[in-house]
Design an enzyme around this catalytic site. Sequence first.
Site, PDB file in Angstrom:
ATOM      1  CB  CYS A 137      -2.850 125.567  44.193  1.00  0.00           C
ATOM      2  SG  CYS A 137      -1.690 125.361  45.567  1.00  0.00           S
TER       3      CYS A 137
ATOM      4  CD1 TRP B 201       0.052 125.588  51.295  1.00  0.00           C
ATOM      5  CD2 TRP B 201       1.732 126.956  51.853  1.00  0.00           C
ATOM      6  NE1 TRP B 201      -0.496 126.635  51.968  1.00  0.00           N
ATOM      7  CE2 TRP B 201       0.516 127.499  52.338  1.00  0.00           C
ATOM      8  CE3 TRP B 201       2.915 127.643  52.110  1.00  0.00           C
ATOM      9  CZ2 TRP B 201       0.459 128.704  53.037  1.00  0.00           C
ATOM     10  CZ3 TRP B 201       2.845 128.841  52.817  1.00  0.00           C
ATOM     11  CH2 TRP B 201       1.638 129.363  53.270  1.00  0.00           C
TER      12      TRP B 201
ATOM     13  NE  ARG C  73      -5.862 123.749  45.638  1.00  0.00           N
ATOM     14  CZ  ARG C  73      -6.810 124.700  45.643  1.00  0.00           C
ATOM     15  NH1 ARG C  73      -7.968 124.473  45.039  1.00  0.00           N
ATOM     16  NH2 ARG C  73      -6.609 125.854  46.248  1.00  0.00           N
TER      17      ARG C  73
END
Length: 778
Positions: free
Chosen positions: A341, A345, A347
Amino acid sequence: MKTLDRARYIRADFMYQTVENVRLTDRFNTRQQIIGTLYLTATHLIFIDPEGKRETWILHSLISSVDKLPTTQQGCPLRVRTKHFLSAELTIPKERDCADLYTTLNQLKPDSYEKLYCFLYQAPNYLEKIWDPFLLATEYMRMGVPNTDWKVEDGNSNFDLCDTYPPLIYVPAMATKAMLIGSSKFRSRGRLPVLTYLHPNGASITRCSQPLSGFSARCQEDEQLLQCILKANPHSTTMYIIDTRPRINAVANRAAGKGYENEDYYSNIQFKFCPIDNIHVMRGSLQKLIETCEMKNPTMNQYLSALDDSFWLQHIKAVLDAAILITRAIEIEKKNVLIHCSDGWDRTAQCCSLSSLLLCPYYRSIHGFRMLIEKEWLSFGHKFSDRCGHTTTSDSKEQSPIFLQFLEAVWQLSQIYPTAFEFNERFLISLHDHSHSCQYGNFVGNCEKDRLDLCVKERTYSFWNFIIQNINDFKNPLFRPQSSYANEVLLPTITSQTLKLWLNMYHRFESALLPKENISNTLTRLVDHTTSLSDHAQLLEKRIRELRSTLDADQITLSSSATTASNEDADDSDIEKGNQSNKICLPEFDSGLSDVDLCQTQQRDSIPSRMNTILQPPPPPPSSSDVESGFSGDYSPHGKIPLSSFILPHQSSLDINDIPTLERIALELNSIALDWRSYNAPVHCDCSLPFDSAQRKYNCWRCGENFCTRCIERSIHLPGLYSNSLAPVCKTCARSIKSSPSFADFSALVKSKSTDFIRSQTAMKLSRSMVDQFNTLR
């Protein structure tokens, strides 16, 4: 709970403020108010109804907001909202008391890690400060790593490559140190692509953060590392890069020198966007959901419209859709997938863990789910302290319900596949609550390095130890390991009609909205009740066998006596025949009993009568202390009458000294409740603690009544159980059982059996090792 007990709990904390005549208002019925006393301690806000109808404990670290409401004729209202979705409206009689309470509550919020509750918490006696070590290497070994395609890299042992990754990372065997260092510098926060899951078919899931590509930047080391990941899978010549952001967000990040991979620079790569919104959108969505749940008497249209406007279920569906897409790529297309993403840390953790859950049945067990949380969320650095707002120094704009969304996605899957998961709903709710409560050290900090710096393993208790000690509370009674769903890859079809609102999470404190009878709780109660009765029945069968053997032995003795007597009669008859002429007539002996008395005497001596006499305990002398227990503790140990003094054929070596007495049998029969009270009857425990979806009700195995976790003891060996296993017993029954001298003898016997069993197991191990050594020498 008695007043003394309440005072004992409250005195355990330092008292800041006490306010009398506080009104607690029911949100659904404003006319219904409970008047009680409010206690403010160093760790809790406690409301107690003097009549014992309600007792509410709110941990300071769970408080999300405290708001002053307009003054009314009854006083100054104060609304307290918590992170586990409790909304309490407290009306304080005096404005000054309300202002003091408001100020103190805001001041008590911790402003540093050192002031968190986990560093002050004193756990119950059964919970030791022992951390079951999680070894990342063990989890990768389970997946067959390292191997010819993947290797372990210790270049991050001092957190030099990436300070939010674990010390050990797993990368392609072809990757060089230069590739890793170059890729780390090219990725946001240094979060380079690393292995997180390897499927049996050779396809893998790797995770990282967005590249610092901007509009035209490139990194040859990063490109080479991705080619190594592609070649680590011999079954495919292409791989996926899944960007879990909406495309417009990824394009916007290019202006800040970040963005996403340029397909022209990465050969044999298929690029896909899975539009999951960012942390700010999710925070606003949850706030709208909470406002929807707090609506007072809404119409159907108002409630459904507000729920739809929150977009909460739409966001859950987006996360699940992304996980299913990854699962299909791994299982069906057999292609490697790289997920990222923005920083990798939030999604990324959601999609990696959910797709692993769908792919691997092991992660659907309690132990496997723990490994999944440890690996994807703790080792690879989800920012728990920032996302949950553990301290006042945390930026409120950084808070977001990312972990909650993951847990709800798992719950939605458990509703679709109710037999595929070993854990129940309570397990997921407890995970959510304790990620916010800071009662345990597992979820403190933003990465593994933070927890090592805080020495949480040496200074705090472990949440997983709490789970292990109460493992039966978190088991799903519908789980069937042999079912097809429990052993297969899950590929659900998620539609708008599939998802539903998680009532037991967001409305858990509103008993009027919840089902009157929870199916899972009812099944758990039935399983426990059946286990109790089955175990007790085994013991009764054993006692019956012992009684039958005793009576058979007595019959054999009587038969042999009768045979001896008949032989003697035969000799006497010969003598009589020889001395017929010298026969002396003796007068008949009169027993003094009538025919009816003689008949009753014969009935008393019959086998059924003797068995009933043995099974029937003698009437206890009157004792006020044991009226509740059903048996007296005044038996003299010298008056014990053993039923048998020999070893029976069915007895094991551990049962030789287990000679039951009348008192022992009475203790066994009175220590197990045959009937249990239904779960849907009580709303509060006897101690006034209200039951909710996260608060399990326990049936005392001795009296059958319902109790909460703090009114139950789990360290009691019930004499009525054949297995001698520990059983949940209420404190009143525990005191009653322990007061009996017969229980002391029983406890000593259980202890000796345990010692003998350990010795026998040790002897068997020694003998096996000696045999192995002998075979080796030969």
